[in-house]
Design an enzyme around this catalytic site. Structure first.
Site: not given
Ligand code: ADP
Length: 152
Positions: A17, A127
């Protein structure tokens, strides 16, 4: 001024993130990290902890804001007058999922979703994996910004 929101659960924020938010600042003048609150979902970290982890990770960076919201992301965009949603893509599964959400959002409101490809070094981080490592007392510190620390 070009502004975007980066919506998600951030339970907790990871280095993946962090990378997307930092790189988002090369495209937008301001990135608001928007933590979605879903009352049906169980989180490992409280909303206050999730907010603090992100605020502390970007301390001294006025172009990054952190807010929480309930309901549809497009409604939040209208409310705070933001025209862009920032999202990250790690793999084909992310693409399929994000494609459906972006199309739906565009049906609902004239808002563009901008995707950034994950950095190679953080592409495997999620996460949910971080929560699993924490749950079984593994070393999670490499996967998250320094601001994310679990109380012993
Ligand atoms: P959600 O609750 O929508 O799953 P997340 O907190 O997991 O939300 O993720 C929010 C955003 O961050 C999403 O667009 C996800 O694809 C992106 N994201 C999560 N981890 C990574 C990563 N390692 N690299 C790039 N983008 C990521």
């Amino acid at each position: 001024m070009k502004r975007a929101i980066f919506p998600g659960s951030f339970d907790p924020i990871t280095k993946g993130h962090y990378d997307i938010i930092e790189r988002g600042l090369t495209l937008f003048d301001e990135v608001t990290v928007a933590i979605g609150v879903n009352s049906a979902k169980k989180y490992m970290f409280s909303l206050e902890e999730r907010v603090k982890f992100i605020e502390d990770a970007f301390k001294g960076e006025p172009k990054i804001k952190v807010i929480t919201y309930q309901g549809l992301t497009v409604d939040l965009c209208k409310e705070i007058d933001v025209k862009f949603i920032l999202r990250g893509l790690r793999n084909p599964a992310d693409f399929e999922f994000e494609k459906a959400i972006a199309h739906t959002n565009r049906d609902l409101a004239p808002i563009e979703t901008v995707f950034l490809l994950t950095a190679a070094s953080t592409s495997y981080i999620s996460s949910s994996i971080v929560r699993e490592v924490i749950k079984y007392n593994g070393d999670y510190t490499k996967l998250v910004p320094d601001s994310v620390r679990v109380k012993q």
